[in-house]
Design an enzyme around this catalytic site. Structure first.
Site, PDB file in Angstrom:
ATOM      1  N   VAL E 176       0.857  -1.172   0.000  1.00 54.70           N
ATOM      2  CA  VAL E 176       0.000   0.000   0.000  1.00 54.70           C
ATOM      3  C   VAL E 176       0.903   1.235   0.000  1.00 54.70           C
ATOM      4  O   VAL E 176       1.805   1.368   0.822  1.00 54.70           O
ATOM      5  CB  VAL E 176      -1.000   0.005   1.187  1.00 54.70           C
ATOM      6  CG1 VAL E 176      -0.295   0.035   2.535  1.00 54.70           C
ATOM      7  CG2 VAL E 176      -1.991   1.150   1.052  1.00 54.70           C
ATOM      8  N   LYS E 177       0.669   2.069  -0.983  1.00 55.37           N
ATOM      9  CA  LYS E 177       1.480   3.275  -1.165  1.00 55.37           C
ATOM     10  C   LYS E 177       0.734   4.434  -0.534  1.00 55.37           C
ATOM     11  O   LYS E 177      -0.420   4.707  -0.888  1.00 55.37           O
ATOM     12  CB  LYS E 177       1.680   3.500  -2.665  1.00 55.37           C
ATOM     13  CG  LYS E 177       2.453   4.743  -3.062  1.00 55.37           C
ATOM     14  CD  LYS E 177       2.629   4.798  -4.593  1.00 55.37           C
ATOM     15  CE  LYS E 177       3.344   6.047  -5.056  1.00 55.37           C
ATOM     16  NZ  LYS E 177       2.535   6.912  -5.920  1.00 55.37           N
TER      17      LYS E 177
END
Lengths: 260, 260, 260, 260, 260
Positions: E176-177
């Site tokens: 997850v960025k």
């Protein structure tokens, strides 16, 4: 549909679902004070307690943590939901297919509907094929049924909760999870309205042991098939203690007084 | 399409549908005063009466209760609907597929449309493939046809009901269920407008025996193929008595006076 | 696409479609004064007249009445439409699939689009696969092309009708049915704009024999491939008389004066 | 993707698309003064000129006229579009499938997107599978890329056209057709932004021979891969003369001065 | 899901994604001052640096340039996005299918969601099948998770970023960025909230070497799995220098001070 007593979700005719979709539905601030429970392993571990007949979690938690617990935990795959950052009327977007839930070992599926919201038609239309696909996989389906919208002046009224329960029956849920309608009599009415669909008390936000267990006892007397509990377990300092007590009340017929 | 006289839904050329979708459409408060009927078994039992040629219920009631009654009751699977908590224009969301209805033993299917509402196009687009899938399964289809929306000043006017009936024919219904247009002459016009599609009188809310039976007699004289009745049966203290009387009037040619 | 002269819809290079979708589009009040025509058999019977090369009706009428007429009548399956109870901008919802139309014996299909309405994109997107499916079944397709919407100040202007006709060609219609653009010269322009797509004059509401036949004669001189006529036939006291006259004018080259 | 030099659309590394979707996009009034060109044969005939490497037309024109020209004309199937009667923001509805375009002999496909409009997401979502289906058929795809919407103050600005060209590259177009950004330098920037995607100058409305040919020469110097021209050819009195001149400028390196 | 250490995207347990979707998301004006980087070859070349474990690009860049780099560069296929010409709430339209990404050699896929926007339900519904299809292809999936919408007062607050990270876990992202939540402590909280889903720091707009590397160092100390960097690399005059430094800090445990 009547869930048979030898279903993995049922023990002595009763069911306790440990629900843990709060990370998606409410976010990490729910874990303030119990930061260790941000680690889903902590909650999966709780689900191995004999009091828990199923753990309700979403796709990501299932993929990541369930492989370590699939021998000990029954999985109720929660297929839809949304964040509470969203400001629209309540809605729950499906993010997990029944097929993939089955592939990951689900023992049942769960789906939220909000009768009365402007998107009720879309929610009912979405629920239909999900329910039928669950049948194809022989998976029981639990409906989270929460009336909302313009017509709902009091979403925990006797009528609203009985309607919520009936919708669970009418649309084909094996279980229907509803909020507490403020009195045991109203809950008994909801149980009647649900026919053979099992009513599960929605545990709600954390309360004292006594308040919570007396609520559970009253609802069992009103005929519910069990409960779905989350914060009242995993937000507690000692979740195993409350699970011990729930086990005695729900499965062994003890009163709240007995166990306190 | 003309339903043949040897269809399971037809007896002596006439049809009585016992409709029981009120739990979804109106909720448990419909059962005030007749709480025992909240148990769907009570209504399925009524449907075993010889007066009833088909029982119209939704997916959940079918899954749960129909297996005990499938030898004695013909099933009309009601495929769409919604709660009355919803505040939008009338709409009926499909929650049950034709395929699954057939799998559960349906003898016919039913679908509601509301000509004139803003979502009329969507309802007609939804009805199309449902109707065609019903043909694939050789299942007759009944349209619940209720004009609503901005253009409808009087939804029971002669013109509105005749239009409702005609839409049943034009879109391919075998039966079309309409409200009573306030006079036998207007009903006869609706019957003419429907061509070979059978018109079923919608029973409506509970009235006295005389009022109800005279209505039925008048509509039969006007040429309807039968009726779809719900509250006028199961909300009565003695539903079997009214079913006895309906049987004589609808199938045996008795007058209301004869049976009262 | 050019429809070949040996198509069942073409006789001596010309086409007369008897259109009878008025029950859906306008309702039974269209039959005031000619109540006997509410019985679709009356209109199917008219379609057996040699003047009629195809009958345009919807799914329900086809299922119910066409089996008795399929030897004598060519079927143009009208696939979409809506009631005039609807208060939105003109729209026509598809309620019949090409596949099922073919199964019921259609010789051609018909589809309405309303260029210029807010839902133009949806109508064009719907028309695309219908047109292509018709090709799969080797069925000619006729577009009912009626410009409407905010930009249309005069929907029968020379420019609007020529645009309507051209859209029939551009989107792949074999025929395009348009309203009369108020002069033979404007109709000739529409015919030019349509290229090899055959333009059919839309008959419109009932007028006198002379007015109607002179209109037809003028349009034939302007190059149309025929007409689609409904109310000017079945609303007449003697529809067979006007059909006799149309036959002479359209297929045999008589003038309006000749036949009156 | 780089289109190879032996592609049927490329001659000496350059491309001239004759576009003829004006009947749909703008209607017959575009043909005022050149009425003979309303007959698509006239424009298909022009496309047999050696200057034209592909003819961009829609489904209906293709079905009707392309069979007579398929040996001499390369077809660029224009898959989406709309009428200018529509008053919404620019949009282009797909009315032709890639599969059917391939079946009709297309050598390439074309698709319009309007970056910046409120329906940009829908246009990008529609373009995606079209582009991928074109790959399945080994068909090059040209994007008509026209920035519009609230954020576009000047839709021919250097930045807007460079962005338009880049979107052609980013979404997978082999060619991207853009308007002229008012200077050769700005066009060179768009060519840089498009990487290996070939930029085609959009010919626009009719201008003088000199103005048009100098524009083309300037854009070729700026690095474009060719042009897509419509009205500047078929609205001319002598389209073959301008095609002769274009051929020399685009494929043979002549200057505008040389050919005038 | 935990990405195994022998995944091609992981080196010494850490990941550096070079993101290059700016051409679509922000347009060519992002390249002002570094015009040579408008040529995607320049950025693909950077991705061959050992510091880069994956290059995140869209479909068009992949089709055009990746064939020359597939031996040296791991591909993270960015499946959705939009232009910044669009004035709606943040949204990212899918323009690339998982199947075609796999066919082009993707080692992982990436998808943007904006929790909290009015279209959150649609984004979650779109993400679901993409995520499951990625599983079918055994491709890790990275979620770009950016809270936006009415409820988000401060989209980089501790709570918002922790929620963003948790949503990555809950919906089934492997990575997850997220944006930097303004303090290492807040980032550590986000890492906790994400469980076994790897958190990638979003590099953001260009800053000084020191500022950027100290940020990276702080986030690594907070437990992130790596970073996704774009402008801080390819907008630099010497991108290889910063990549050298990042390699030492991220994979070899050097401090920012060490490498500056």
């Amino acid at each position: 549909m009547h869930v048979s007593d030898d279903s993995p979700l049922v023990r002595n005719g009763k069911t306790i679902v440990l629900a843990h979709d709060h990370g998606l539905e409410h976010g990490p601030k729910q874990f303030d004070g119990v930061e260790a429970r941000l680690d889903p392993n902590a909650v999966f571990e709780m689900a191995t307690h004999d009091a828990v007949t199923a753990l309700a979690v979403g796709k990501g938690l299932t993929e990541t943590y369930y492989p370590s617990y699939d021998d000990e935990v029954n999985l109720l795959a929660k297929l839809n939901g949304g964040s509470d950052l969203w400001m629209g009327e309540p809605y729950a977007a499906q993010n997990w297919s029944v097929d993939y839930a089955a592939e990951l070992g689900a023992d049942a599926v769960g789906y939220t509907v909000y009768p009365g919201v402007n998107d009720e038609p879309r929610l009912f239309e979405d629920f239909g094929p999900v329910q039928e696909r669950a049948r194809d996989h022989d998976l029981p389906i639990a409906m989270w049924s929460y009336p909302r919208g313009q017509a709902i002046k009091e979403h925990r009224s006797r009528d609203a909760i009985a309607y919520a329960a009936r919708i669970g029956l009418e649309l084909g849920g094996d279980f229907v999870k509803v909020k507490y309608p403020r009195s045991p009599g109203a809950m008994a009415h909801a149980v009647d309205a649900a026919g053979d669909t099992g009513v599960l008390l929605s545990g709600g936000s954390k309360t004292s042991d006594r308040e919570f267990l007396e609520l559970v006892e009253g609802c069992l007397d009103a005929g519910v098939s069990g409960l779905a509990v989350g914060r009242n377990v995993w937000q507690r300092e000692d979740p195993y203690d409350i699970l011990d007590k729930l086990e005695r009340v729900v499965f062994e017929g003890a009163s709240a007084d007995d166990v306190l």
